[in-house]
Design an enzyme around this catalytic site. Structure first.
Site, PDB file in Angstrom:
ATOM      1  CE1 TYR A 108      -4.942  -4.317   9.393  1.00  8.08           C
ATOM      2  CE2 TYR A 108      -4.111  -6.379   8.871  1.00  8.08           C
ATOM      3  CZ  TYR A 108      -4.432  -5.018   8.578  1.00  8.08           C
ATOM      4  OH  TYR A 108      -3.884  -4.578   7.275  1.00  8.08           O
ATOM      5  CD  GLN A 162      -2.674  -2.889   2.201  1.00  6.65           C
ATOM      6  OE1 GLN A 162      -1.703  -3.090   3.123  1.00  6.65           O
ATOM      7  NE2 GLN A 162      -2.064  -3.054   0.889  1.00  6.65           N
ATOM      8  CB  THR A 179     -44.384  19.502  -5.908  1.00  3.09           C
ATOM      9  OG1 THR A 179     -45.614  19.789  -6.513  1.00  3.09           O
ATOM     10  CG2 THR A 179     -44.069  20.104  -4.458  1.00  3.09           C
ATOM     11  CG  HIS A 180     -44.809  15.820  -8.310  1.00  2.88           C
ATOM     12  ND1 HIS A 180     -44.654  14.415  -7.933  1.00  2.88           N
ATOM     13  CD2 HIS A 180     -45.565  16.484  -7.295  1.00  2.88           C
ATOM     14  CE1 HIS A 180     -45.417  14.418  -6.537  1.00  2.88           C
ATOM     15  NE2 HIS A 180     -45.926  15.602  -6.355  1.00  2.88           N
ATOM     16  CB  SER A 198     -20.530  22.594 -27.456  1.00  2.00           C
ATOM     17  OG  SER A 198     -20.314  21.790 -28.641  1.00  2.00           O
ATOM     18  CG  ASN A 216      -2.251  -5.213  12.938  1.00  2.00           C
ATOM     19  OD1 ASN A 216      -1.955  -5.086  11.857  1.00  2.00           O
ATOM     20  ND2 ASN A 216      -2.661  -6.298  13.371  1.00  2.00           N
ATOM     21  CG  ASN A 238     -23.385  22.840 -22.390  1.00  2.00           C
ATOM     22  OD1 ASN A 238     -24.373  23.238 -22.844  1.00  2.00           O
ATOM     23  ND2 ASN A 238     -22.641  22.392 -23.365  1.00  2.00           N
ATOM     24  CB  SER A 247      -0.980   0.200   1.027  1.00  2.00           C
ATOM     25  OG  SER A 247      -0.160   0.009   2.431  1.00  2.00           O
TER      26      SER A 247
HETATM   27  N1  ARG Z   1      -0.786  -1.450   5.246  1.00  2.00           N
HETATM   28  C1  ARG Z   1      -1.528  -2.173   6.233  1.00  2.00           C
HETATM   29  C2  ARG Z   1      -2.937  -1.518   6.267  1.00  2.00           C
HETATM   30  O1  ARG Z   1      -3.350  -0.522   5.753  1.00  2.00           O
HETATM   31  C3  ARG Z   1      -0.929  -1.995   7.544  1.00  2.00           C
HETATM   32  C4  ARG Z   1      -1.169  -2.838   8.673  1.00  2.00           C
HETATM   33  C5  ARG Z   1      -0.709  -4.148   8.249  1.00  2.00           C
HETATM   34  N2  ARG Z   1      -0.769  -5.238   9.341  1.00  2.00           N
HETATM   35  C6  ARG Z   1      -0.690  -6.506   9.168  1.00  2.00           C
HETATM   36  N3  ARG Z   1      -1.139  -7.253  10.002  1.00  2.00           N
HETATM   37  N4  ARG Z   1      -0.261  -7.125   7.991  1.00  2.00           N
HETATM   38  O2  ARG Z   1      -4.082  -2.109   6.913  1.00  2.00           O
END
Ligand code: ARG
Length: 518
Positions: A349, A354, A172-173, A309, A127, A317, A44
């Site tokens: 978790y 993510q 209305t409507h 346009s 976490n 527009n 991520s």
């Molecule tokens: N990138 C992870 C998320 O957004 C961080 C936590 C990862 N924790 C794990 N137990 N793999 O949630």
């Protein structure tokens, strides 16, 4: 417990981190889970740019708390905090590879200061760390969103102020219904957006609590001080004015008690996205009205909020408002995406979380932008008073007022309704009303009501002026609504300022603490 025992099956020697810059193998992951075809799928890191600053702050607060508790030595804390400052200067783009920003920052710290950097992650998990980062960042996003709702309400209030007496057709409507005023229309949306502001403040209160110290989900053996990290990060449980009925002292540090809840719940995100989606739905109504009004030449949008346009040279527009209208779809999609991601997740978790986060970022950005554009379009639009007045009485929109008049003069409302309905079919003027009265009641209209009063009821401006029940469109009662709107604006602005200041103060206080070590 020592840190080592968290790493089952590995000797301390095995774990000696590499400081040779071998981040391909990863100093945090070492050579386990360091590659493979799913590597980029797992990561991520790109999306985490959004929480880069938040993560540094969370790291700082955690390290200071560890030092204060005697869990890490002051000089180690100092070296880690110094490394974090350098990492901040280099920026997110300079981070080594990693599964996410948390791992990458930890790796960068270890690359800078060596093995001791690994102490940063004592007594926590990614976490509770990521939950804290998301809360820290979305807190600021929600304040930005609140600010745009306030700007929009100010624009609506200004329109109301300028057009207290500007008569317009009300629908209305989408059919002509009763005459009203532009002020009454504008304040109808101010009230709705005001509730959007309030929903965001309420969501803010539940965002602004600290999950740190929850660790993976099951707490830790270390003697951590959860209140201290909450305090250092300004997690004080609410907007400054305390919509949740807590005093400033009680709110100084709010910890999410249960560690499993702290590390794995995302209802605060769902609530935020829902509040944003509700706001986007309000915006879509404003946009739709303006699109229709522009179509009828009741309002002229500023060129800044229009488009043309590529082929039809005469076109102007309302594209920006069409996009505002469409953002309600994006936001509803965000709610759907987040809800279906969270639905049925087991405790504690799971990595699904993510992907939950990105729904929130996308929704926040889209809705804030749409809200700003709507505010700008409203603030710069020109209302065509003549066109509005000319249409205000169209479609016999004064009919209800005439029926009310007959009822006020003793006829049962249902009978009055019948008389006016027949008149509506036959010309919708005084003569038609007179003829309908003769047909239904067997007597001319002037034996029930003063003809001048009927003529007044048929006039759109008079019709508006007489609808002075609380909350109605008569200019003097609209003035009360405008006063309410301004009072609410002033109070929400003050809360927003104080809340932003509280965050700033926490940030500055944390900096001072850091400066004790670096
Ligand atoms: N990138 C992870 C998320 O957004 C961080 C936590 C990862 N924790 C794990 N137990 N793999 O949630």
């Amino acid at each position: 417990m020592t840190e080592e025992s968290a790493h089952d099956g590995e000797s301390a020697r095995d774990r000696i981190v590499r400081t040779d810059g071998g981040s391909d193998q990863g100093v945090v992951r070492r050579d386990r889970f360091s590659g493979g075809p799913a590597r980029s799928f797992l990561s991520s890191l790109v999306a985490d740019e959004r929480i880069f600053e938040a993560d540094l702050e969370v790291d700082r607060a955690h390290v200071i708390m560890l030092a204060e508790q005697g869990i890490v030595e002051d000089d180690v804390a100092g070296r880690i905090l110094t490394a974090l400052d350098a990492i901040e200067v280099d920026g997110h783009a300079s981070l080594p590879d990693g599964e996410d920003v948390h791992e990458a920052i930890e790796t960068a710290v270890i690359e800078r200061i060596g093995e001791a950097g690994g102490k940063m992650h004592t007594a926590r998990s990614r976490n509770d760390e990521v939950a804290a980062c998301i809360r820290y960042r979305v807190r600021e996003d929600v304040l930005d969103a609140i600010e745009t709702t306030i700007a929009l309400r100010e624009a609506l209030a200004a329109v109301a102020d300028a057009h207290r007496e500007t008569i317009m057709p009300g629908y209305t409507h989408l059919q002509p219904a009763q005459p009203t005023t532009v002020a009454h229309w504008a304040l109808s949306y101010e009230g709705a957006v005001r509730r959007d502001t309030e929903r965001l403040f309420e969501a803010y209160g539940r965002i602004n609590e600290s999950p740190l110290g929850g660790a993976a989900f099951a707490g830790t053996t270390f003697e951590i001080d959860r209140e201290r990290t909450a305090e250092l990060l300004g997690f004080d449980g609410g907007p400054a004015s305390g919509t949740r009925g807590t005093s400033a002292e009680q709110r100084s540090a709010v910890v999410i008690e249960n560690s499993m809840d702290a590390s794995s719940s995302r209802d605060f995100l769902l609530e935020t996205v829902q509040a944003l989606s509700t706001h986007a739905t309000t915006l879509s109504g404003i946009a739709e009205d303006l699109i229709v009004f522009a179509n009828r030449a009741f309002v002229s949008l500023s060129d800044d909020y229009s488009s043309t346009s590529s082929i039809m040279p005469q076109k102007k527009n309302p594209d920006t408002l069409e996009l505002v209208r469409a953002v309600a779809g994006d936001a509803a999609g965000g709610v759907q995406g987040l809800t279906t991601t969270l639905k049925g997740l087991p405790r504690a978790y799971n990595r699904d979380l993510q992907r939950a986060t990105t729904h929130a970022w996308e929704t926040v950005d889209a809705v804030i932008e749409a809200s700003e554009v709507a505010a700008g379009a409203i603030a710069t639009a020109d209302w065509n008073e003549d066109a509005l007045a000319a249409e205000a009485g169209a479609g016999f929109s004064t009919a209800t007022g005439v029926a009310d008049l007959l009822a006020a003069n003793g006829l049962p409302f249902r009978t009055a309704h019948e008389v006016v309905a027949i008149a509506a079919e036959n010309g919708a003027d005084y003569d038609a009303i007179d003829a309908a009265a003769a047909e239904v009641l067997g007597e001319p209209i002037d034996s029930f009501v003063d003809p001048e009063a009927v003529a007044a009821a048929l006039d759109p401006a008079e019709s508006v002026a007489t609808r002075d029940s609380r909350g109605g469109p008569a200019p003097e009662v609209v003035a009360d609504q405008l006063d309410d709107a301004r009072d609410a604006l002033a109070s929400h602005e003050a809360t927003l300022d104080e809340t932003s200041e509280a965050i700033e103060a926490a940030h500055a206080a944390l900096r001072e603490e850091v400066n004790e070590y670096v």
